[in-house]
Enzyme design. Structure first.
Site, PDB file in Angstrom:
ATOM      1  N   TYR A   1     -26.928  13.436 -41.908  1.00 56.42           N
ATOM      2  CA  TYR A   1     -25.952  13.335 -40.812  1.00 56.42           C
ATOM      3  C   TYR A   1     -24.989  14.519 -40.813  1.00 56.42           C
ATOM      4  O   TYR A   1     -24.604  15.015 -39.751  1.00 56.42           O
ATOM      5  CB  TYR A   1     -25.200  11.998 -40.898  1.00 56.42           C
ATOM      6  CG  TYR A   1     -26.090  10.833 -40.570  1.00 56.42           C
ATOM      7  CD1 TYR A   1     -26.722  10.744 -39.329  1.00 56.42           C
ATOM      8  CD2 TYR A   1     -26.334   9.812 -41.488  1.00 56.42           C
ATOM      9  CE1 TYR A   1     -27.565   9.695 -39.020  1.00 56.42           C
ATOM     10  CE2 TYR A   1     -27.175   8.747 -41.188  1.00 56.42           C
ATOM     11  CZ  TYR A   1     -27.782   8.698 -39.956  1.00 56.42           C
ATOM     12  OH  TYR A   1     -28.623   7.664 -39.637  1.00 56.42           O
TER      13      TYR A   1
HETATM   14  C1  LIG Z   1     -33.434  11.284 -43.431  1.00 52.02           C
HETATM   15  C2  LIG Z   1     -34.633  11.161 -42.492  1.00 52.02           C
HETATM   16  C3  LIG Z   1     -34.262  10.293 -41.292  1.00 52.02           C
HETATM   17  C4  LIG Z   1     -35.026  12.587 -41.999  1.00 52.02           C
HETATM   18  O1  LIG Z   1     -36.121  12.469 -41.078  1.00 52.02           O
HETATM   19  P1  LIG Z   1     -37.153  13.664 -40.824  1.00 52.02           P
HETATM   20  O2  LIG Z   1     -37.999  13.287 -39.668  1.00 52.02           O
HETATM   21  O3  LIG Z   1     -37.875  13.992 -42.095  1.00 52.02           O
HETATM   22  O4  LIG Z   1     -36.177  14.872 -40.472  1.00 52.02           O
HETATM   23  P2  LIG Z   1     -36.446  16.063 -39.440  1.00 52.02           P
HETATM   24  O5  LIG Z   1     -37.811  16.645 -39.695  1.00 52.02           O
HETATM   25  O6  LIG Z   1     -36.185  15.601 -38.052  1.00 52.02           O
HETATM   26  O7  LIG Z   1     -35.328  17.091 -39.856  1.00 52.02           O
HETATM   27  C5  LIG Z   1     -34.451  17.649 -38.899  1.00 52.02           C
HETATM   28  C6  LIG Z   1     -33.481  18.578 -39.592  1.00 52.02           C
HETATM   29  O8  LIG Z   1     -32.709  17.797 -40.532  1.00 52.02           O
HETATM   30  C7  LIG Z   1     -32.789  18.379 -41.817  1.00 52.02           C
HETATM   31  N1  LIG Z   1     -32.808  17.283 -42.800  1.00 52.02           N
HETATM   32  C8  LIG Z   1     -33.719  16.300 -42.932  1.00 52.02           C
HETATM   33  N2  LIG Z   1     -33.372  15.484 -43.945  1.00 52.02           N
HETATM   34  C9  LIG Z   1     -32.239  15.994 -44.473  1.00 52.02           C
HETATM   35  C10 LIG Z   1     -31.391  15.612 -45.545  1.00 52.02           C
HETATM   36  N3  LIG Z   1     -31.633  14.536 -46.281  1.00 52.02           N
HETATM   37  N4  LIG Z   1     -30.312  16.370 -45.791  1.00 52.02           N
HETATM   38  C11 LIG Z   1     -30.019  17.479 -45.054  1.00 52.02           C
HETATM   39  N5  LIG Z   1     -30.778  17.882 -44.019  1.00 52.02           N
HETATM   40  C12 LIG Z   1     -31.870  17.149 -43.744  1.00 52.02           C
HETATM   41  C13 LIG Z   1     -34.105  19.156 -41.819  1.00 52.02           C
HETATM   42  O9  LIG Z   1     -34.089  20.183 -42.779  1.00 52.02           O
HETATM   43  C14 LIG Z   1     -34.140  19.698 -40.398  1.00 52.02           C
HETATM   44  O10 LIG Z   1     -33.286  20.807 -40.305  1.00 52.02           O
HETATM   45  P3  LIG Z   1     -33.644  22.117 -39.416  1.00 52.02           P
HETATM   46  O11 LIG Z   1     -33.976  21.609 -38.036  1.00 52.02           O
HETATM   47  O12 LIG Z   1     -32.403  22.924 -39.467  1.00 52.02           O
HETATM   48  O13 LIG Z   1     -34.827  22.718 -40.082  1.00 52.02           O
HETATM   49  C15 LIG Z   1     -35.887  10.577 -43.221  1.00 52.02           C
HETATM   50  O14 LIG Z   1     -36.144  11.343 -44.378  1.00 52.02           O
HETATM   51  C16 LIG Z   1     -35.751   9.116 -43.628  1.00 52.02           C
HETATM   52  O15 LIG Z   1     -36.056   8.221 -42.855  1.00 52.02           O
HETATM   53  N6  LIG Z   1     -35.315   8.845 -44.880  1.00 52.02           N
HETATM   54  C17 LIG Z   1     -35.211   7.478 -45.401  1.00 52.02           C
HETATM   55  C18 LIG Z   1     -34.201   6.657 -44.681  1.00 52.02           C
HETATM   56  C19 LIG Z   1     -32.842   7.319 -44.488  1.00 52.02           C
HETATM   57  O16 LIG Z   1     -32.341   7.986 -45.380  1.00 52.02           O
HETATM   58  N7  LIG Z   1     -32.241   7.124 -43.318  1.00 52.02           N
HETATM   59  C20 LIG Z   1     -30.987   7.734 -42.976  1.00 52.02           C
HETATM   60  C21 LIG Z   1     -29.970   6.823 -42.443  1.00 52.02           C
HETATM   61  S1  LIG Z   1     -29.691   5.212 -43.038  1.00 52.02           S
END
Ligand SMILES: CC(C)(COP(=O)(O)OP(=O)(O)OC[C@H]1O[C@@H](n2cnc3c(N)ncnc32)[C@H](O)[C@@H]1OP(=O)(O)O)[C@@H](O)C(=O)NCCC(=O)NCCS
Length: 177
Positions: free
Chosen positions: A148
């Site tokens: 976030y």
């Molecule tokens: C966190 C989560 C939602 C990321 O989803 P994702 O589809 O892998 O992320 P994306 O591919 O859309 O990434 C988009 C951008 O966010 C960044 N990003 C993704 N995860 C990140 C993290 N944990 N910390 C920092 N940046 C992150 C990516 O590097 C990318 O950046 P860029 O566009 O500058 O290259 C996913 O890993 C997840 O579902 N995790 C488990 C549940 C969770 O933690 N949910 C969060 C809220 S409760």
């Protein structure tokens, strides 16, 4: 993000009975179990609105999901410079992005960003009907908090897992949409 004129390969829809919830796995048990066991009930009881992301060519398989709800925060919980710009009502109406998760077999493909932008867009357009001064999230762990923060969310001073994005900032993202 694809441009607005280019149809995306993904669709975001309200969670429905035809979606295959059982197969979803984001690597976090709490978020997986919520989708499988609780999300449908929450939707029926109108305590959370779950939205799922699917591929246009496979509309049953859930690749990611998020939930939105109406919420209120204490004015005093906000950083002083933000609170100063708001009227001194004790409770500030906001939209809660309660959960957001991507199936781990589809991570790092931009789905998390697509879901987040869809949630912010929905919260923004909804806020002209049911006011909300910000979108608030509760990060489930440090990794989620960093996700976030990557998109500009600001930590609450006394709540290390809660973050917000002012609706004014969100409006700037979608002003011409
Ligand atoms: C966190 C989560 C939602 C990321 O989803 P994702 O589809 O892998 O992320 P994306 O591919 O859309 O990434 C988009 C951008 O966010 C960044 N990003 C993704 N995860 C990140 C993290 N944990 N910390 C920092 N940046 C992150 C990516 O590097 C990318 O950046 P860029 O566009 O500058 O290259 C996913 O890993 C997840 O579902 N995790 C488990 C549940 C969770 O933690 N949910 C969060 C809220 S409760």
């Amino acid at each position: 993000m694809p441009s607005e004129s280019e149809p995306s390969a993904w669709l975001v829809d309200p969670l429905g009975k035809h979606h295959n919830r059982a197969a979803f796995s984001c690597g976090n048990d709490t978020l997986d179990r919520y989708l499988k066991e609780q999300a449908g009930q929450d939707a029926r009881r109108r305590v959370a609105a779950p939205f799922v992301l699917v591929a246009r060519d496979d509309p049953k398989t859930i690749l990611g999901y998020y939930t939105l709800s109406s919420f209120g925060i204490d004015l005093e919980a906000l950083p002083e410079d933000v609170a100063r710009k708001l009227p001194s009502y004790p409770i500030v109406p906001v939209t809660l992005l309660g959960r957001l998760a991507v199936d781990r077999r589809h991570s790092e493909q931009g789905i998390g960003e697509f879901l987040l932008m869809d949630a912010l867009r929905r919260a923004f357009f909804q806020s002209s009907q049911i006011a909300a001064a910000a979108v608030v999230v509760d990060a489930i762990d440090d990794q989620a908090r960093r996700f976030y923060q990557h998109f500009g969310f600001i930590l609450f001073p006394d709540h290390p897992a809660r973050l917000f994005l002012p609706m004014k900032t969100i409006a700037d993202l979608f002003r011409d949409a």
